[in-house]
Design a protein around this motif. Structure first.
Motif, PDB file in Angstrom:
ATOM      1  N   PRO A 220       0.835  -1.218   0.000  1.00  0.00           N
ATOM      2  CA  PRO A 220       0.000   0.000   0.000  1.00  0.00           C
ATOM      3  C   PRO A 220       0.860   1.254   0.000  1.00  0.00           C
ATOM      4  O   PRO A 220       1.933   1.311   0.625  1.00  0.00           O
ATOM      5  CB  PRO A 220      -0.820  -0.138   1.293  1.00  0.00           C
ATOM      6  CG  PRO A 220      -0.062  -1.102   2.138  1.00  0.00           C
ATOM      7  CD  PRO A 220       0.617  -2.033   1.205  1.00  0.00           C
ATOM      8  N   GLN A 221       0.384   2.276  -0.707  1.00  0.00           N
ATOM      9  CA  GLN A 221       1.091   3.548  -0.832  1.00  0.00           C
ATOM     10  C   GLN A 221       0.192   4.674  -0.323  1.00  0.00           C
ATOM     11  O   GLN A 221      -1.028   4.643  -0.523  1.00  0.00           O
ATOM     12  CB  GLN A 221       1.474   3.812  -2.298  1.00  0.00           C
ATOM     13  CG  GLN A 221       2.367   2.741  -2.915  1.00  0.00           C
ATOM     14  CD  GLN A 221       3.770   2.757  -2.344  1.00  0.00           C
ATOM     15  OE1 GLN A 221       4.270   3.806  -1.924  1.00  0.00           O
ATOM     16  NE2 GLN A 221       4.409   1.588  -2.335  1.00  0.00           N
ATOM     17  N   PRO A 222       0.749   5.670   0.338  1.00  0.00           N
ATOM     18  CA  PRO A 222      -0.063   6.816   0.788  1.00  0.00           C
ATOM     19  C   PRO A 222      -0.442   7.710  -0.394  1.00  0.00           C
ATOM     20  O   PRO A 222       0.196   7.691  -1.452  1.00  0.00           O
ATOM     21  CB  PRO A 222       0.853   7.526   1.775  1.00  0.00           C
ATOM     22  CG  PRO A 222       2.233   7.197   1.301  1.00  0.00           C
ATOM     23  CD  PRO A 222       2.171   5.806   0.747  1.00  0.00           C
ATOM     24  N   ARG A 223      -1.494   8.495  -0.220  1.00  0.00           N
ATOM     25  CA  ARG A 223      -1.893   9.417  -1.280  1.00  0.00           C
ATOM     26  C   ARG A 223      -0.865  10.524  -1.455  1.00  0.00           C
ATOM     27  O   ARG A 223      -0.601  10.970  -2.574  1.00  0.00           O
ATOM     28  CB  ARG A 223      -3.266  10.008  -0.943  1.00  0.00           C
ATOM     29  CG  ARG A 223      -4.408   9.013  -1.051  1.00  0.00           C
ATOM     30  CD  ARG A 223      -5.710   9.632  -0.653  1.00  0.00           C
ATOM     31  NE  ARG A 223      -5.703  10.035   0.753  1.00  0.00           N
ATOM     32  CZ  ARG A 223      -6.713  10.641   1.376  1.00  0.00           C
ATOM     33  NH1 ARG A 223      -7.821  10.927   0.692  1.00  0.00           N
ATOM     34  NH2 ARG A 223      -6.631  10.957   2.647  1.00  0.00           N
ATOM     35  N   GLU A 224      -0.267  10.970  -0.363  1.00  0.00           N
ATOM     36  CA  GLU A 224       0.755  12.019  -0.418  1.00  0.00           C
ATOM     37  C   GLU A 224       1.812  11.719   0.632  1.00  0.00           C
ATOM     38  O   GLU A 224       1.538  11.766   1.834  1.00  0.00           O
ATOM     39  CB  GLU A 224       0.140  13.398  -0.162  1.00  0.00           C
ATOM     40  CG  GLU A 224       1.155  14.537  -0.284  1.00  0.00           C
ATOM     41  CD  GLU A 224       0.518  15.884  -0.005  1.00  0.00           C
ATOM     42  OE1 GLU A 224       1.250  16.901  -0.048  1.00  0.00           O
ATOM     43  OE2 GLU A 224      -0.706  15.921   0.251  1.00  0.00           O
ATOM     44  N   LEU A 225       3.000  11.353   0.196  1.00  0.00           N
ATOM     45  CA  LEU A 225       4.096  11.016   1.103  1.00  0.00           C
ATOM     46  C   LEU A 225       4.899  12.283   1.416  1.00  0.00           C
ATOM     47  O   LEU A 225       5.831  12.646   0.699  1.00  0.00           O
ATOM     48  CB  LEU A 225       4.990   9.936   0.475  1.00  0.00           C
ATOM     49  CG  LEU A 225       6.108   9.372   1.363  1.00  0.00           C
ATOM     50  CD1 LEU A 225       5.536   8.755   2.627  1.00  0.00           C
ATOM     51  CD2 LEU A 225       6.930   8.347   0.591  1.00  0.00           C
ATOM     52  N   THR A 226       4.499  12.946   2.483  1.00  0.00           N
ATOM     53  CA  THR A 226       5.197  14.171   2.910  1.00  0.00           C
ATOM     54  C   THR A 226       6.491  13.803   3.634  1.00  0.00           C
ATOM     55  O   THR A 226       6.643  12.669   4.116  1.00  0.00           O
ATOM     56  CB  THR A 226       4.281  14.978   3.826  1.00  0.00           C
ATOM     57  OG1 THR A 226       3.960  14.187   4.984  1.00  0.00           O
ATOM     58  CG2 THR A 226       2.991  15.363   3.098  1.00  0.00           C
ATOM     59  N   ALA A 263       1.167   4.602   4.729  1.00  0.00           N
ATOM     60  CA  ALA A 263      -0.250   4.444   4.373  1.00  0.00           C
ATOM     61  C   ALA A 263      -1.094   4.163   5.612  1.00  0.00           C
ATOM     62  O   ALA A 263      -2.223   4.644   5.732  1.00  0.00           O
ATOM     63  CB  ALA A 263      -0.406   3.316   3.345  1.00  0.00           C
ATOM     64  N   TRP A 264      -0.548   3.395   6.558  1.00  0.00           N
ATOM     65  CA  TRP A 264      -1.261   3.159   7.824  1.00  0.00           C
ATOM     66  C   TRP A 264      -1.387   4.457   8.622  1.00  0.00           C
ATOM     67  O   TRP A 264      -2.452   4.756   9.167  1.00  0.00           O
ATOM     68  CB  TRP A 264      -0.511   2.111   8.657  1.00  0.00           C
ATOM     69  CG  TRP A 264      -0.719   0.693   8.198  1.00  0.00           C
ATOM     70  CD1 TRP A 264      -0.468   0.187   6.963  1.00  0.00           C
ATOM     71  CD2 TRP A 264      -1.213  -0.396   8.987  1.00  0.00           C
ATOM     72  NE1 TRP A 264      -0.762  -1.137   6.915  1.00  0.00           N
ATOM     73  CE2 TRP A 264      -1.219  -1.543   8.144  1.00  0.00           C
ATOM     74  CE3 TRP A 264      -1.637  -0.534  10.295  1.00  0.00           C
ATOM     75  CZ2 TRP A 264      -1.639  -2.791   8.608  1.00  0.00           C
ATOM     76  CZ3 TRP A 264      -2.046  -1.784  10.748  1.00  0.00           C
ATOM     77  CH2 TRP A 264      -2.059  -2.889   9.913  1.00  0.00           C
ATOM     78  N   LEU A 300      -3.333  -6.621   6.418  1.00  0.00           N
ATOM     79  CA  LEU A 300      -4.000  -6.071   7.603  1.00  0.00           C
ATOM     80  C   LEU A 300      -4.238  -4.573   7.509  1.00  0.00           C
ATOM     81  O   LEU A 300      -4.492  -3.927   8.534  1.00  0.00           O
ATOM     82  CB  LEU A 300      -3.181  -6.386   8.865  1.00  0.00           C
ATOM     83  CG  LEU A 300      -2.860  -7.866   9.105  1.00  0.00           C
ATOM     84  CD1 LEU A 300      -2.034  -8.015  10.374  1.00  0.00           C
ATOM     85  CD2 LEU A 300      -4.141  -8.686   9.199  1.00  0.00           C
ATOM     86  N   LEU A 301      -4.148  -3.992   6.310  1.00  0.00           N
ATOM     87  CA  LEU A 301      -4.333  -2.554   6.159  1.00  0.00           C
ATOM     88  C   LEU A 301      -5.737  -2.149   6.598  1.00  0.00           C
ATOM     89  O   LEU A 301      -6.733  -2.649   6.069  1.00  0.00           O
ATOM     90  CB  LEU A 301      -4.102  -2.155   4.700  1.00  0.00           C
ATOM     91  CG  LEU A 301      -4.264  -0.665   4.371  1.00  0.00           C
ATOM     92  CD1 LEU A 301      -3.183   0.152   5.062  1.00  0.00           C
ATOM     93  CD2 LEU A 301      -4.215  -0.459   2.859  1.00  0.00           C
ATOM     94  N   PRO A 302      -5.881  -1.246   7.583  1.00  0.00           N
ATOM     95  CA  PRO A 302      -7.225  -0.850   8.034  1.00  0.00           C
ATOM     96  C   PRO A 302      -7.869   0.102   7.033  1.00  0.00           C
ATOM     97  O   PRO A 302      -7.187   0.807   6.283  1.00  0.00           O
ATOM     98  CB  PRO A 302      -6.942  -0.163   9.381  1.00  0.00           C
ATOM     99  CG  PRO A 302      -5.564   0.388   9.235  1.00  0.00           C
ATOM    100  CD  PRO A 302      -4.807  -0.584   8.372  1.00  0.00           C
TER     101      PRO A 302
END
Length: 353
Positions: A220-226, A263-264, A300-302
């Motif tokens: 999983p990848q975040p929408r915006e990786l700051t 992402a979590w 296990l990604l919530p």
């Protein structure tokens, strides 16, 4: 110790009679006198079983009756994990070597009864030869009764000497006695040909070890990786070895797993929750910690937390009838279609009356 073993093998190799092969394995056979198990080549060289299944089958065959051969008991003895041992047991079930059934004891307890056969093909062949199956819809041909035995005729005794008598008047010859013929014996029906031995039934389909495996799902990848989110995720992954020494990761693994932890965090998962999900109930021994963390971060990604508008109760909508302008008096009245108001509709009726 290694030098002594190498020297012993070299001396034994020199005593092997006959010419030695140019390549391949050379056997030094020492007969066993105690603590040995006979294993057939149909199991040791089975083309459809993995090496793990063959090794577990040999282990089960060497144990005495009543020994525990469950998945957890075998996992405590072998370095393979429980999932790999379970797959090997399913392979043995598919090829007829193993059978597991759940049985209820007199006290009400349910146990798993394991039956192991060292030659399943020979067992099926013996049962087929002992009791050939009858095709459905047909009955076995009756066995013909043997014909009745005919008693042999008694030997005539020699006549005793008698005085001469007068010749008797000859009587008319009667009809000769004809022997009664025996009923015809029905010919035995040909025995039905026995079908070929069917392969052992399997409770589930086990793919061969060489079957292609599906690719793993992406991390999983975040929408915006700051930068702040990336720094927190990297620190959390690096700090895992303080809570579980088995999770000592390399810098490349930390750099690869950081977006999954981000992402979590983006979904408002607390760091303690992430740490517990990644370090709880680790397998022993843990051979690939990075692959395990990747699987847990993906599986296990919530889900994202719902917003305030998602938790609000839906409002009940009330149907409102729109306003219309009367074609006769230009007054407003409520109606779903244009036309006349109530007074204009009743006035022509009063005029007519």
């Amino acid at each position: 110790m290694d030098t002594q073993q190498s020297t012993a093998l070299t001396r034994a190799l020199a005593e092997v009679p006959g010419p030695l092969p140019a390549s391949g394995v050379i056997h030094i056979v020492i007969p066993h006198t105690s603590r040995f198990t006979v294993v057939g080549n149909h199991l040791a060289q089975h083309p459809g079983l993995s090496s793990t299944a063959v090794g577990i089958a040999v282990r089960i065959q060497s144990l005495p009756p009543g020994a525990d051969v469950g998945i957890k008991a075998l996992a405590a003895r072998f370095p393979e994990g429980e999932s790999r041992i379970a797959a090997a047991l399913r392979e043995l079930e598919a090829h007829g070597y193993l059978q597991r059934t759940r049985t209820r004891l007199p006290g009400g307890r349910i146990v798993t009864r394991t039956v192991f056969c060292n030659q399943p093909a020979e067992l099926l062949r013996t049962r087929t030869a002992a009791a050939p199956p009858t095709p459905p819809g047909r009955f076995p041909a009756p066995t013909p009764a043997p014909p009745p035995a005919v008693a042999p005729a008694p030997m005539p005794e020699p006549p005793a000497p008698q005085a001469p008598v007068a010749p008797a008047v000859p009587e008319a010859p009667g009809p000769a006695a004809v022997p009664e013929p025996h009923p015809p014996v029905p010919a035995p029906a040909p025995a039905p040909s026995s079908p070929p031995c069917a392969p052992p039934r399997s409770s589930r389909f086990v793919p061969p070890p060489t079957a292609p495996k599906p690719p793993p799902p992406p991390l999983p990848q975040p929408r915006e990786l700051t930068p702040e989110l990336h720094r927190t995720a990297t620190a959390l992954v690096t700090d895992l070895r303080r809570h579980a020494p088995q999770l000592a990761l390399s810098e490349n693994d930390v750099r690869h797993l950081a977006p999954g932890v981000a992402a979590w965090l983006e979904r408002e998962a607390p760091p303690d929750t992430i740490r517990h999900a990644l370090t709880n109930d680790l397998p022993r021994p843990l051979r690939h910690p990075a692959k395990l963390l990747r699987h847990r971060l993906t599986a296990l990604l919530p889900p994202p937390l719902p917003g305030a508008h998602d938790l609000a109760l839906p409002r009940r909508r009330v149907a409102v009838t729109p306003f219309q302008t009367c074609d006769g008096c230009d007054r407003a009245f409520r109606s779903h279609s244009p036309g006349h108001c109530r007074d204009c509709r009743t006035e022509p009726a009063r005029t007519a009356a």
